[in-house]
Write a protein that holds these residues in place. Structure first.
Motif, short mmCIF file in Angstrom:
data_model
loop_
_atom_site.label_atom_id
_atom_site.label_comp_id
_atom_site.label_asym_id
_atom_site.label_seq_id
_atom_site.Cartn_x
_atom_site.Cartn_y
_atom_site.Cartn_z
N ILE A 124 0.83 -1.20 0.00
CA ILE A 124 0.00 0.00 0.00
C ILE A 124 0.87 1.25 0.00
N ARG A 125 1.90 1.27 0.80
CA ARG A 125 2.76 2.45 0.89
C ARG A 125 3.61 2.64 -0.36
N SER A 126 3.99 1.54 -1.00
CA SER A 126 4.82 1.66 -2.20
C SER A 126 4.00 2.14 -3.40
N ASN A 127 2.69 2.09 -3.28
CA ASN A 127 1.80 2.58 -4.34
C ASN A 127 0.94 3.71 -3.79
N GLN A 130 -1.94 5.16 -5.85
CA GLN A 130 -2.90 4.23 -6.46
C GLN A 130 -3.67 3.48 -5.39
N PRO A 131 -4.89 3.91 -5.05
CA PRO A 131 -5.71 3.15 -4.11
C PRO A 131 -5.88 1.71 -4.59
N SER A 132 -5.84 0.78 -3.64
CA SER A 132 -5.79 -0.64 -3.98
C SER A 132 -7.16 -1.31 -3.91
N SER A 133 -7.31 -2.34 -4.75
CA SER A 133 -8.53 -3.16 -4.70
C SER A 133 -8.64 -3.91 -3.38
N ALA A 215 2.75 -10.94 -13.79
CA ALA A 215 1.32 -10.64 -13.67
C ALA A 215 1.14 -9.14 -13.49
N SER A 216 2.04 -8.37 -14.10
CA SER A 216 2.04 -6.92 -13.89
C SER A 216 0.77 -6.26 -14.39
N ALA A 217 0.19 -6.75 -15.48
CA ALA A 217 -1.04 -6.14 -16.01
C ALA A 217 -2.19 -6.31 -15.03
N PHE A 218 -2.31 -7.51 -14.46
CA PHE A 218 -3.37 -7.74 -13.48
C PHE A 218 -3.16 -6.87 -12.25
N THR A 224 -2.56 -2.25 -7.42
CA THR A 224 -1.55 -2.73 -6.48
C THR A 224 -0.37 -3.33 -7.23
N PRO A 225 0.40 -2.50 -7.96
CA PRO A 225 1.59 -3.04 -8.62
C PRO A 225 2.50 -3.75 -7.62
N GLY A 226 2.99 -4.90 -8.02
CA GLY A 226 3.85 -5.68 -7.14
C GLY A 226 3.13 -6.77 -6.37
#
Length: 270
Positions: A124-127, A130-133, A215-218, A224-226
Motif C-alpha cells: 500500500i505504501r509503495s503505491n 494508487q488506491p488498492s482493490s 502478472a504486472s497487467a493484473f 496494487t503493482p507488485g
C-alpha cells in the motif's frame, strides 16, 4: 478429466505465486496466480440450490457433473498433465473436492501472520498514488484501520486464515500440506520435495536461480503493482517491520500450525 488436478490455497502474501512460478518450470505442470474457478464453483452451487425454483429438477449426481464439467472445460485447452488451481477459497471446499476429485490434494502456503500484515502494508505504501482493490480502492485510513480491515472475517487475511483453520482441523485434513513461506524461501528444494512427494509425482530439477513470472497487467488493474511480483531468484529477504510494535505483537502468536499439540489430524508441514 484428463489432467490430474490439485489446488494451491492458504494465506495471502505467503509464497503461493512463487510456488506456482517454480512448479511451472516442470513442463508437465500448469500453475498460476489465483483464478476464477472458485468463484464460479460457489456461484453454481448457489444457482443449483433450493433458492432456485427449478432446483427440484437437479439432484446431487447432476450437481457433481456440472461442477466437474466447469473444471474440465476451463482447462480443456491446456496440454499440461497436472494442473494446480489457486484460490484461498479452496480450503473451504474440501468436502466437495474430495468427492469430485478423489486424488486431489491441497497445498496451503502459510507465513508468520505479522509479516503478512507487514507485506500488505508495504504494498500500500509503495503505491501511494494508487488506491488498492484490497481496500475497495478507498484512499483513506491508517495502518491500524487497514490491518483491521484485512484481518476481519471477510478481509483478505481474515477469510483465508479462517478457511485454513477449517481445513486444518477438519475431517479432510489428510489432503492438506502446509508449505511455510520461511521454508520455501530459505530451502526451496526441501519445500518442493515435500510437494512432489505429497502429490505422488516424480521429482524434477527446478532452477531456483532463474524464475520467470509476470502478472504486472493484473496487478496494475488492481491498483496494487507488485502484488504478484516474483523475484528472479529465491532468497530470504531480511528486513525490519514497518508496523507499530503493538500492531505487530497483536498477530505474533497466530501461527497455530507451529504448535504440535494442535496438529490433531497429523497434517504434513514443511
Amino acid at each position: 478429466m484428463f489432467q490430474r488436478i490439485h489446488f494451491i490455497s492458504g494465506l495471502p502474501r505467503s509464497g503461493s505465486t512463487l510456488l506456482s512460478a517454480l512448479l511451472c518450470q516442470n513442463p508437465r505442470f500448469q500453475a498460476g496466480m489465483s483464478g476464477p474457478l472458485a468463484g464460479l464453483f460457489g456461484a453454481l452451487l448457489g444457482e443449483m440450490s433450493a433458492r432456485n425454483e427449478f432446483s427440484v429438477f437437479i439432484d446431487d449426481a447432476q450437481r457433481k457433473r456440472v461442477l466437474r464439467g466447469v473444471f474440465e472445460q476451463f482447462y480443456a485447452d491446456t496440454p499440461a498433465e497436472v494442473v494446480f488451481d489457486t484460490n484461498r477459497g479452496w480450503c473451504t471446499r474440501l468436502p466437495a473436492l474430495s468427492h469430485l476429485f478423489p486424488q486431489a490434494r491441497v497445498i496451503a502456503c502459510v507465513r508468520d501472520v505479522p509479516w503478512i500484515v507487514d507485506s500488505i502494508e508495504r504494498l500500500i505504501r509503495s503505491n501511494a498514488f494508487q488506491p488498492s482493490s484490497i481496500f475497495n480502492y478507498a484512499p483513506g485510513g491508517t495502518v491500524f484501520t487497514r490491518a483491521n480491515g484485512i484481518a476481519g472475517g471477510e478481509g483478505m487475511l481474515g477469510y483465508a486464515y479462517d478457511a485454513l483453520k477449517e481445513a486444518y482441523f477438519g475431517e479432510h485434513a489428510d489432503r492438506l500440506l502446509l508449505v511455510q513461506y520461511e521454508t520455501l524461501t530459505s530451502d526451496p528444494a526441501k519445500a518442493l520435495r515435500a510437494v512432489y512427494d505429497f502429490i505422488g509425482e516424480p521429482a524434477f530439477q527446478h532452477d531456483v536461480e532463474h524464475i520467470e513470472y509476470d502478472a504486472s497487467a493484473f496487478d496494475a488493474k488492481a491498483g496494487t503493482p507488485g502484488l504478484h511480483t516474483v523475484r528472479p531468484r529465491v532468497q530470504v529477504n531480511e528486513r525490519a517491520t514497518i508496523l507499530p510494535p503493538d500492531l505487530f505483537a497483536r498477530f505474533a502468536n497466530d501461527a497455530f500450525w507451529r504448535e504440535p499439540k494442535l496438529n490433531l489430524r497429523g497434517v504434513r508441514i514443511v
